[in-house]
Motif scaffolding. Structure first.
Motif, PDB file in Angstrom:
ATOM      1  N   TYR A   1       0.817  -1.214   0.000  1.00 46.11           N
ATOM      2  CA  TYR A   1       0.000   0.000   0.000  1.00 46.11           C
ATOM      3  C   TYR A   1       0.849   1.262   0.000  1.00 46.11           C
ATOM      4  CZ  TYR A   1      -4.216  -2.754   0.878  1.00 46.11           C
ATOM      5  OH  TYR A   1      -5.263  -3.632   0.751  1.00 46.11           O
ATOM      6  N   THR A   2       1.961   1.252   0.761  1.00 39.25           N
ATOM      7  CA  THR A   2       2.770   2.476   0.897  1.00 39.25           C
ATOM      8  C   THR A   2       4.097   2.410   0.164  1.00 39.25           C
ATOM      9  OG1 THR A   2       3.872   1.643   2.896  1.00 39.25           O
ATOM     10  CG2 THR A   2       1.767   2.802   3.192  1.00 39.25           C
ATOM     11  N   ALA A   3       4.490   1.214  -0.268  1.00 38.63           N
ATOM     12  CA  ALA A   3       5.773   1.007  -0.946  1.00 38.63           C
ATOM     13  C   ALA A   3       6.960   1.251  -0.007  1.00 38.63           C
ATOM     14  CB  ALA A   3       5.903   1.870  -2.193  1.00 38.63           C
ATOM     15  N   ASP A   4       6.692   1.367   1.291  1.00 37.32           N
ATOM     16  CA  ASP A   4       7.778   1.511   2.260  1.00 37.32           C
ATOM     17  C   ASP A   4       8.309   0.119   2.640  1.00 37.32           C
ATOM     18  OD1 ASP A   4       7.469   4.258   2.343  1.00 37.32           O
ATOM     19  OD2 ASP A   4       5.998   4.159   3.984  1.00 37.32           O
ATOM     20  N   ARG A   5       9.614   0.092   2.970  1.00 31.76           N
ATOM     21  CA  ARG A   5      10.177  -1.185   3.410  1.00 31.76           C
ATOM     22  C   ARG A   5       9.821  -1.382   4.887  1.00 31.76           C
ATOM     23  NH1 ARG A   5      13.067  -5.020   1.430  1.00 31.76           N
ATOM     24  NH2 ARG A   5      13.282  -3.868  -0.541  1.00 31.76           N
ATOM     25  N   VAL A   6       9.111  -2.469   5.166  1.00 31.32           N
ATOM     26  CA  VAL A   6       8.658  -2.766   6.525  1.00 31.32           C
ATOM     27  C   VAL A   6       8.931  -4.237   6.834  1.00 31.32           C
ATOM     28  CG1 VAL A   6       6.876  -0.975   6.546  1.00 31.32           C
ATOM     29  CG2 VAL A   6       6.324  -3.264   5.721  1.00 31.32           C
ATOM     30  N   MET A   7       8.810  -4.551   8.107  1.00 28.41           N
ATOM     31  CA  MET A   7       9.000  -5.928   8.547  1.00 28.41           C
ATOM     32  C   MET A   7       7.694  -6.690   8.381  1.00 28.41           C
ATOM     33  SD  MET A   7      10.934  -8.280   9.731  1.00 28.41           S
ATOM     34  CE  MET A   7      10.757  -9.893  10.492  1.00 28.41           C
ATOM     35  N   HIS A   8       7.764  -7.814   7.639  1.00 33.60           N
ATOM     36  CA  HIS A   8       6.600  -8.691   7.500  1.00 33.60           C
ATOM     37  C   HIS A   8       6.774  -9.844   8.485  1.00 33.60           C
ATOM     38  CE1 HIS A   8       4.003 -11.670   5.114  1.00 33.60           C
ATOM     39  NE2 HIS A   8       3.192 -10.726   5.596  1.00 33.60           N
ATOM     40  N   ALA A   9       5.875  -9.940   9.484  1.00 39.15           N
ATOM     41  CA  ALA A   9       6.069 -10.852  10.621  1.00 39.15           C
ATOM     42  C   ALA A   9       5.557 -12.260  10.375  1.00 39.15           C
ATOM     43  CB  ALA A   9       5.382 -10.274  11.861  1.00 39.15           C
TER      44      ALA A   9
END
Length: 305
Positions: free
Chosen positions: A198-206
Motif C-alpha cells: 500500500y505504501t511502498a515503504d520497506r517494513v518488517m513482515h512478521a
C-alpha cells in the motif's frame, strides 16, 4: 569271725546222691556287682549306639541342608552378578540418554555423573562395582551387597523417572510445535523485510502470506487452545491459538472462523476459511508464529514439504 556261706543242694531226678555246694556270701555279692556292672555297661553302650546313630542321621541331614544352602548361595551370587551387570548397563544407558537430551545441563538442576572418564582416571567396571563375588563371601557380606544394589536400583529408578518426565515433556512440546502448513496455496510474501503493497515503504513482515482461493480450508498446525477469535484492525478476521511453551500462531484475513475462544484444537483440525478481510489485496492467509511474543519465521517450524 567265720564267713557267711550259703549251701546249694542239687537233687537229681535219678538215684544219684544229693550234691551240696557251699558259696560264700562275698562271692555272691561280687557276682551281683559284676552283673550290675555288665548290665550298666550294656545299657550305656546301647544308649551310646542310639545317640551315635541319631547324630549320624542329623549329620546326614545337616550335610544335605548344607549342600542345599551352598546351592542357594551360589544362585544368590549369580543373581547378584546379573542384577549388578544389568544396573551397570542401565546406568551407562541412562548417561547416554542424558548426554543426548542435554539433561546434564546444570540449569535443569538434575544430578548426573560424567559420561566420560577424566584424564588420569579409569572408569569403574562392572566387576569392581557389583559382580566381583568371592566364593568364600559370607552371608553378611552378601547382605551388604544386596543393600548397595537396592540403593543403586532406587537411584536408577529416580533417574529414569526424570528421563520419563523429560520425554513426556518433549512429546507434549512436539505435539505443540506448529509443524504443518495451515493452508494449501503458494507463498506470495515471505517472512522478513518487504515493500508494503500500500505504501511502498520497506517494513518488517512478521509472517507468511499464503495465497489460496476464497473459502479454502485453514487447518491447525498443532495442538492448542483458541485464545482469540474476532476482528483486529488491518488483519480483518483473526484467530490466535496458544500452543503452550510460549508458542502462539495467528491467522489473518479469514473469510470465516469455525472455532471460538476457549476451544481446544488438534493438529490438522479445520479451524477457518481463507478470505480477504481487513487490509488485503486479495484472498490469502496471513500466518504468523510467535514465541514468547517475538515473531519467528514459520518455515523453520514446518516439517511438511
Amino acid at each position: 569271725m567265720a564267713k557267711k556261706t550259703y549251701t546249694v543242694m542239687v537233687v537229681s531226678d535219678h538215684h544219684s546222691p544229693v550234691k551240696r555246694y557251699q558259696i560264700q556270701k562275698s562271692f555272691l555279692v561280687q557276682v551281683g556287682v559284676g552283673v550290675l556292672l555288665l548290665a550298666g555297661m550294656g545299657l550305656g553302650g546301647t544308649m551310646h549306639y542310639f545317640r551315635v546313630a541319631q547324630d549320624a542321621a542329623e549329620n546326614r541331614i545337616l550335610r544335605e541342608e548344607n549342600l542345599t544352602l551352598r546351592g542357594q548361595l551360589k544362585s544368590v551370587r549369580e543373581r547378584i552378578e546379573h542384577i549388578g551387570s544389568t544396573l551397570d548397563r542401565v546406568e551407562r544407558f541412562d548417561q547416554k540418554l542424558r548426554a543426548i537430551t542435554l539433561l546434564s545441563d546444570p540449569q535443569r538442576n538434575l544430578a548426573m555423573g560424567p559420561t566420560e572418564t577424566e584424564p588420569g582416571t579409569t572408569a569403574p567396571t562392572t566387576d569392581t562395582q557389583f559382580t566381583q563375588l568371592a566364593t568364600s563371601e559370607t552371608p553378611n557380606a552378601l547382605m551388604g551387597r544386596l543393600d548397595r544394589l537396592s540403593a543403586e536400583a532406587t537411584r536408577q529408578e529416580q533417574s529414569l523417572q526424570e528421563l520419563q518426565a523429560y520425554f513426556q515433556d518433549q512429546k507434549s512440546l512436539l505435539a505443540s510445535t506448529p509443524s504443518l502448513w495451515p493452508a494449501r496455496g503458494w507463498v506470495t510474501s515471505d517472512f522478513g523485510s518487504r515493500l508494503d503493497p500500500y505504501t511502498a515503504d520497506r517494513v518488517m513482515h512478521a509472517g507468511l502470506d499464503i495465497a489460496a482461493p476464497h473459502g479454502k480450508e485453514v487447518f491447525a498446525p498443532s495442538d492448542g487452545t483458541v485464545v482469540f477469535a474476532g476482528l483486529e484492525g488491518g488483519y480483518g478476521n483473526v484467530l490466535v491459538i496458544d500452543h503452550g511453551y510460549g508458542i502462539k500462531t495467528r491467522y489473518g484475513h479469514l473469510a470465516k472462523m469455525l472455532v471460538k475462544a476457549g476451544d481446544k484444537v488438534k493438529r490438522g483440525s479445520l479451524i477457518a476459511a481463507v478470505g480477504n478481510t481487513g487490509r488485503s489485496t486479495g484472498p490469502h492467509l496471513h500466518y504468523e508464529v510467535r514465541v514468547n511474543g517475538i515473531p519467528q519465521n514459520p518455515r523453520k517450524f514446518i516439517l511438511e514439504e
